[in-house]
Design a protein around this motif. Structure first.
Motif, PDB file in Angstrom:
ATOM      1  N   VAL A 299       0.740  -1.260  -0.039  1.00  0.00           N
ATOM      2  CA  VAL A 299      -0.008   0.065   0.003  1.00  0.00           C
ATOM      3  C   VAL A 299       0.945   1.220  -0.066  1.00  0.00           C
ATOM      4  CG1 VAL A 299      -1.570   1.278   1.403  1.00  0.00           C
ATOM      5  CG2 VAL A 299      -1.864  -1.283   0.929  1.00  0.00           C
ATOM      6  N   ALA A 300       1.778   1.240   0.809  1.00  0.00           N
ATOM      7  CA  ALA A 300       2.860   2.555   0.922  1.00  0.00           C
ATOM      8  C   ALA A 300       3.512   2.516  -0.381  1.00  0.00           C
ATOM      9  CB  ALA A 300       3.572   2.124   2.169  1.00  0.00           C
ATOM     10  N   GLN A 301       3.935   1.566  -1.099  1.00  0.00           N
ATOM     11  CA  GLN A 301       4.649   1.684  -2.242  1.00  0.00           C
ATOM     12  C   GLN A 301       3.606   2.242  -3.358  1.00  0.00           C
ATOM     13  OE1 GLN A 301       8.259  -1.566  -1.835  1.00  0.00           O
ATOM     14  NE2 GLN A 301       6.540  -2.130  -3.169  1.00  0.00           N
ATOM     15  N   GLU A 302       2.538   1.725  -3.392  1.00  0.00           N
ATOM     16  CA  GLU A 302       1.486   2.205  -4.336  1.00  0.00           C
ATOM     17  C   GLU A 302       1.267   3.796  -4.034  1.00  0.00           C
ATOM     18  OE1 GLU A 302      -2.490   0.288  -3.795  1.00  0.00           O
ATOM     19  OE2 GLU A 302      -3.231   1.990  -4.232  1.00  0.00           O
ATOM     20  N   ILE A 303       1.061   4.245  -2.854  1.00  0.00           N
ATOM     21  CA  ILE A 303       0.671   5.666  -2.751  1.00  0.00           C
ATOM     22  C   ILE A 303       1.912   6.568  -3.209  1.00  0.00           C
ATOM     23  CG2 ILE A 303       0.158   7.090  -0.897  1.00  0.00           C
ATOM     24  CD1 ILE A 303      -0.964   5.039   0.825  1.00  0.00           C
ATOM     25  N   PHE A 304       3.052   6.054  -2.516  1.00  0.00           N
ATOM     26  CA  PHE A 304       4.175   7.030  -2.833  1.00  0.00           C
ATOM     27  C   PHE A 304       4.708   7.042  -4.190  1.00  0.00           C
ATOM     28  CE2 PHE A 304       3.497   7.119   1.847  1.00  0.00           C
ATOM     29  CZ  PHE A 304       3.322   8.419   2.126  1.00  0.00           C
ATOM     30  N   SER A 305       4.529   5.916  -4.894  1.00  0.00           N
ATOM     31  CA  SER A 305       4.757   5.746  -6.352  1.00  0.00           C
ATOM     32  C   SER A 305       3.810   6.722  -7.234  1.00  0.00           C
ATOM     33  CB  SER A 305       5.168   4.444  -6.989  1.00  0.00           C
ATOM     34  OG  SER A 305       3.717   3.893  -7.022  1.00  0.00           O
ATOM     35  N   ARG A 306       2.673   6.685  -6.684  1.00  0.00           N
ATOM     36  CA  ARG A 306       1.449   7.518  -7.436  1.00  0.00           C
ATOM     37  C   ARG A 306       1.815   9.103  -7.182  1.00  0.00           C
ATOM     38  NH1 ARG A 306      -4.280   5.970  -5.666  1.00  0.00           N
ATOM     39  NH2 ARG A 306      -4.953   7.924  -6.686  1.00  0.00           N
ATOM     40  N   LEU A 307       2.556   9.426  -6.313  1.00  0.00           N
ATOM     41  CA  LEU A 307       2.935  10.610  -5.872  1.00  0.00           C
ATOM     42  C   LEU A 307       3.977  11.235  -6.624  1.00  0.00           C
ATOM     43  CD1 LEU A 307       2.087  12.961  -3.893  1.00  0.00           C
ATOM     44  CD2 LEU A 307       3.813  12.083  -2.418  1.00  0.00           C
ATOM     45  N   GLY A 308       4.712  10.189  -7.133  1.00  0.00           N
ATOM     46  CA  GLY A 308       5.905  10.280  -7.888  1.00  0.00           C
ATOM     47  C   GLY A 308       7.296  10.153  -7.620  1.00  0.00           C
ATOM     48  N   MET A 309       7.213   9.398  -6.266  1.00  0.00           N
ATOM     49  CA  MET A 309       8.499   9.107  -5.670  1.00  0.00           C
ATOM     50  C   MET A 309       8.904   7.755  -6.507  1.00  0.00           C
ATOM     51  SD  MET A 309       7.900   9.688  -1.528  1.00  0.00           S
ATOM     52  CE  MET A 309       7.169  11.294  -1.212  1.00  0.00           C
ATOM     53  N   THR A 310      10.129   7.595  -6.432  1.00  0.00           N
ATOM     54  CA  THR A 310      10.851   6.469  -7.039  1.00  0.00           C
ATOM     55  C   THR A 310      11.877   5.579  -6.038  1.00  0.00           C
ATOM     56  OG1 THR A 310      12.802   7.704  -7.943  1.00  0.00           O
ATOM     57  CG2 THR A 310      10.865   7.249  -9.499  1.00  0.00           C
ATOM     58  N   PHE A 311      11.609   4.419  -5.992  1.00  0.00           N
ATOM     59  CA  PHE A 311      12.441   3.452  -5.117  1.00  0.00           C
ATOM     60  C   PHE A 311      12.427   1.798  -5.639  1.00  0.00           C
ATOM     61  CE2 PHE A 311       8.110   4.524  -4.216  1.00  0.00           C
ATOM     62  CZ  PHE A 311       7.472   3.156  -4.091  1.00  0.00           C
ATOM     63  N   SER A 312      13.430   1.426  -5.045  1.00  0.00           N
ATOM     64  CA  SER A 312      13.301  -0.218  -5.422  1.00  0.00           C
ATOM     65  C   SER A 312      12.326  -0.810  -4.460  1.00  0.00           C
ATOM     66  CB  SER A 312      14.611  -0.675  -5.079  1.00  0.00           C
ATOM     67  OG  SER A 312      15.751  -0.467  -6.239  1.00  0.00           O
ATOM     68  N   PRO A 313      11.670  -1.932  -4.933  1.00  0.00           N
ATOM     69  CA  PRO A 313      10.769  -2.773  -3.803  1.00  0.00           C
ATOM     70  C   PRO A 313      11.515  -2.966  -2.685  1.00  0.00           C
ATOM     71  CG  PRO A 313      10.739  -3.643  -5.870  1.00  0.00           C
ATOM     72  CD  PRO A 313      11.850  -2.649  -5.913  1.00  0.00           C
ATOM     73  N   VAL A 314      10.637  -2.688  -1.456  1.00  0.00           N
ATOM     74  CA  VAL A 314      11.479  -2.726  -0.185  1.00  0.00           C
ATOM     75  C   VAL A 314      11.620  -4.354   0.224  1.00  0.00           C
ATOM     76  CG1 VAL A 314      10.921  -2.528   2.317  1.00  0.00           C
ATOM     77  CG2 VAL A 314      10.138  -0.727   0.725  1.00  0.00           C
ATOM     78  N   GLU A 315      12.675  -4.594   0.527  1.00  0.00           N
ATOM     79  CA  GLU A 315      12.816  -6.255   0.928  1.00  0.00           C
ATOM     80  C   GLU A 315      12.457  -6.769   2.311  1.00  0.00           C
ATOM     81  OE1 GLU A 315      16.492  -6.700  -2.454  1.00  0.00           O
ATOM     82  OE2 GLU A 315      16.957  -6.551  -0.016  1.00  0.00           O
ATOM     83  N   GLY A 316      12.659  -5.519   3.239  1.00  0.00           N
ATOM     84  CA  GLY A 316      12.282  -6.110   4.416  1.00  0.00           C
ATOM     85  C   GLY A 316      12.203  -4.635   5.320  1.00  0.00           C
ATOM     86  N   GLY A 317      11.894  -4.988   6.540  1.00  0.00           N
ATOM     87  CA  GLY A 317      11.792  -4.113   7.570  1.00  0.00           C
ATOM     88  C   GLY A 317      10.292  -3.284   7.622  1.00  0.00           C
ATOM     89  N   CYS A 318      10.505  -2.056   7.813  1.00  0.00           N
ATOM     90  CA  CYS A 318       9.033  -1.098   7.852  1.00  0.00           C
ATOM     91  C   CYS A 318       9.245   0.112   7.511  1.00  0.00           C
ATOM     92  CB  CYS A 318       8.440  -1.327   9.287  1.00  0.00           C
ATOM     93  SG  CYS A 318       9.391  -0.465  10.613  1.00  0.00           S
ATOM     94  N   PHE A 319      10.309   0.403   6.590  1.00  0.00           N
ATOM     95  CA  PHE A 319      10.455   1.944   5.950  1.00  0.00           C
ATOM     96  C   PHE A 319      10.608   1.526   4.599  1.00  0.00           C
ATOM     97  CE2 PHE A 319      12.267   1.821  10.243  1.00  0.00           C
ATOM     98  CZ  PHE A 319      11.460   2.683  10.913  1.00  0.00           C
ATOM     99  N   LEU A 320      10.086   2.608   3.786  1.00  0.00           N
ATOM    100  CA  LEU A 320      10.216   2.896   2.313  1.00  0.00           C
ATOM    101  C   LEU A 320      11.075   4.045   2.241  1.00  0.00           C
ATOM    102  CD1 LEU A 320       9.242   2.547  -0.635  1.00  0.00           C
ATOM    103  CD2 LEU A 320       7.321   4.045   0.018  1.00  0.00           C
ATOM    104  N   PHE A 321      12.173   4.083   1.449  1.00  0.00           N
ATOM    105  CA  PHE A 321      13.320   4.857   1.324  1.00  0.00           C
ATOM    106  C   PHE A 321      13.040   5.287   0.087  1.00  0.00           C
ATOM    107  CE2 PHE A 321      17.846   6.436   1.828  1.00  0.00           C
ATOM    108  CZ  PHE A 321      17.405   7.355   2.755  1.00  0.00           C
ATOM    109  N   ALA A 322      12.550   6.573  -0.132  1.00  0.00           N
ATOM    110  CA  ALA A 322      12.280   7.133  -1.758  1.00  0.00           C
ATOM    111  C   ALA A 322      12.967   8.005  -2.022  1.00  0.00           C
ATOM    112  CB  ALA A 322      10.731   7.172  -1.680  1.00  0.00           C
ATOM    113  N   ASP A 323      13.255   8.201  -3.397  1.00  0.00           N
ATOM    114  CA  ASP A 323      13.903   9.394  -4.140  1.00  0.00           C
ATOM    115  C   ASP A 323      12.814  10.338  -4.726  1.00  0.00           C
ATOM    116  OD1 ASP A 323      15.030  11.092  -5.966  1.00  0.00           O
ATOM    117  OD2 ASP A 323      16.465   9.450  -6.695  1.00  0.00           O
TER     118      ASP A 323
END
Ligand code: PMP
Length: 387
Positions: A299-323
């Motif tokens: 869900v987080a990946q979907e929301i923040f990529s729609r917003l225009g952020m870019t990132f590799s899929p998160v492999e683990g943990g609980c944080f998305l680190f986005a450009d």
């Protein structure tokens, strides 16, 4: 004769060098304005078990209100050993600490001397860099490269010198979301063996590895297992970050030193809470929790990529680190972007700079915590993209 001391400040150089929590000011603003907090790692998911809360009050009523054994309450140590499942002896190899925060500090104090070098990966969890500074050691940073946050093996090899005393790893990683592969850990093991270096591995997110990625503990890698200290915590896995329950797992010789330092640091964390956590059967890697966390990641990946952020899929943990550079086109750094998002949408995320050895290298990154209820993530989405 007047006495004139050589020092001019009441604060030690080590303490002065600590920058403090970069988030505090933003959090105050966010809380005052009723913002959605996707910044701090405080779990909004999973839920704390009701059974554990009942055990905690029960333990106090039953009289567990005085000092515990400094190494940790015996049933809890046994449960932690069972949870790790790597054959650790709770009598001689497990120590309960006041969270992973104390565990990291104790591991460093027990393993390195002032001026020793400690290898760290950058970007990485900022508390690790600060703790290395606090013990008077020198960090040697190995840069990780976007978008998938891997190191160049030549950089890793070049970071080890005769002065290297330890390497600190964190897998799954805060903030990058990387899970170190067995091949990477084996490569690190060769260097640690060659230079006779201790490996301290923060594995607090061990339960959260997604897709085909599997968390590999250093205790499962020959070459690291014999020279390793595992730092763990129940804060996120059991949603009890306020209980301050972490642990150290190491061989008996290292454990004896860790316990001596721990006795001077806190001499143990809250006794009734240790009893309660021990009695509530601890489980780890519960498939349902991992699956649910992975849904939140999606869900987080979907929301923040729609917003225009870019990132590799998160492999683990609980944080998305986005450009954020596609969004800002270089006109704003992460600090300004985060403030803007907070003001415009009432959603708080974290600037990426503090996770980098060179803060300027992190100016285009932000960190988003997704260990939240799905509704919280969806509400953040509504506020940001107005759906
Ligand atoms: N290590 C990492 C990688 C973390 O993200 C955190 C929490 N933010 C900690 C350690 C601290 O955990 P604890 O609450 O157990 O002190």
């Amino acid at each position: 004769m007047t006495y004139s001391p050589a020092h001019t400040s009441p604060v030690s150089a080590r303490a002065s060098a600590l920058s403090g929590n970069s988030l505090t000011e933003l959090l105050v603003l966010a809380r005052a304005g009723g913002a959605i907090d996707l910044a701090v790692g405080t779990p909004g998911y999973p839920d704390i078990s009701g059974g554990m809360i009942a055990e905690a009050s029960g333990a106090m009523l039953a009289g567990h209100n005085q000092y515990e054994h400094p190494a940790g309450e015996s049933l809890l140590r046994q449960r932690i050993a069972d949870m790790l499942g790597d054959g650790a002896d709770p009598q001689t190899e497990i120590t309960v600490t006041a969270g992973a925060t104390e565990a990291l500090y104790v591991a460093l104090i027990a393993s390195v001397d002032p001026d020793d070098e400690v290898v760290l990966l950058s970007p990485g969890y900022e508390q690790i860099t600060a703790a290395v500074g606090l013990v008077g050691a020198r960090p040697r940073f190995v840069p990780l490269h976007a978008p998938d946050w891997r190191y160049d093996p030549a950089d890793l090899a070049a970071a080890f010198t005769p002065r290297t005393r330890a390497i600190v790893l964190n897998t799954p990683s805060n903030p990058t979301g990387r899970v170190l592969s067995r091949a990477e850990l084996e490569e690190i093991a060769k260097l640690c063996e060659h230079w006779d270096v201790t490996v301290i591995c923060d594995e607090v997110y061990r339960d959260f590895a997604f897709d085909g990625n599997r968390h590999v503990s250093i205790t499962d890698v020959p070459g690291l297992a014999e020279r390793g200290i595992v730092v763990g915590s129940l804060s996120k896995s059991h949603a009890i970050s306020g209980w301050r329950l972490g642990f150290l797992r190491a061989d008996p010789e290292r454990t004896a030193a860790l316990r001596r330092v721990h006795e001077l640091t806190t001499n143990g964390t809250a006794a009734p809470l240790q009893v309660a956590a021990g009695r509530a059967a601890l489980t780890s890697g519960l498939a349902v929790v991992t699956r649910e966390m992975s849904r939140r990641r999606d869900v987080a990946q979907e929301i923040f990529s729609r917003l225009g952020m870019t990132f590799s899929p998160v492999e683990g943990g609980c944080f998305l680190f986005a450009d954020i550079s596609l969004l800002t086109e270089g006109r704003q750094d992460c600090g300004a972007f985060v403030r803007d998002l907070l003001e415009r949408s009432g959603v708080l995320i974290v600037p990426g700079s503090p996770f980098f050895s060179d803060p300027a290298a992190g100016a285009q990154y932000v960190r988003i915590a997704f260990n939240r209820r799905i509704e919280t993530l969806r509400e953040a989405e509504r506020r940001i993209v107005g759906v």
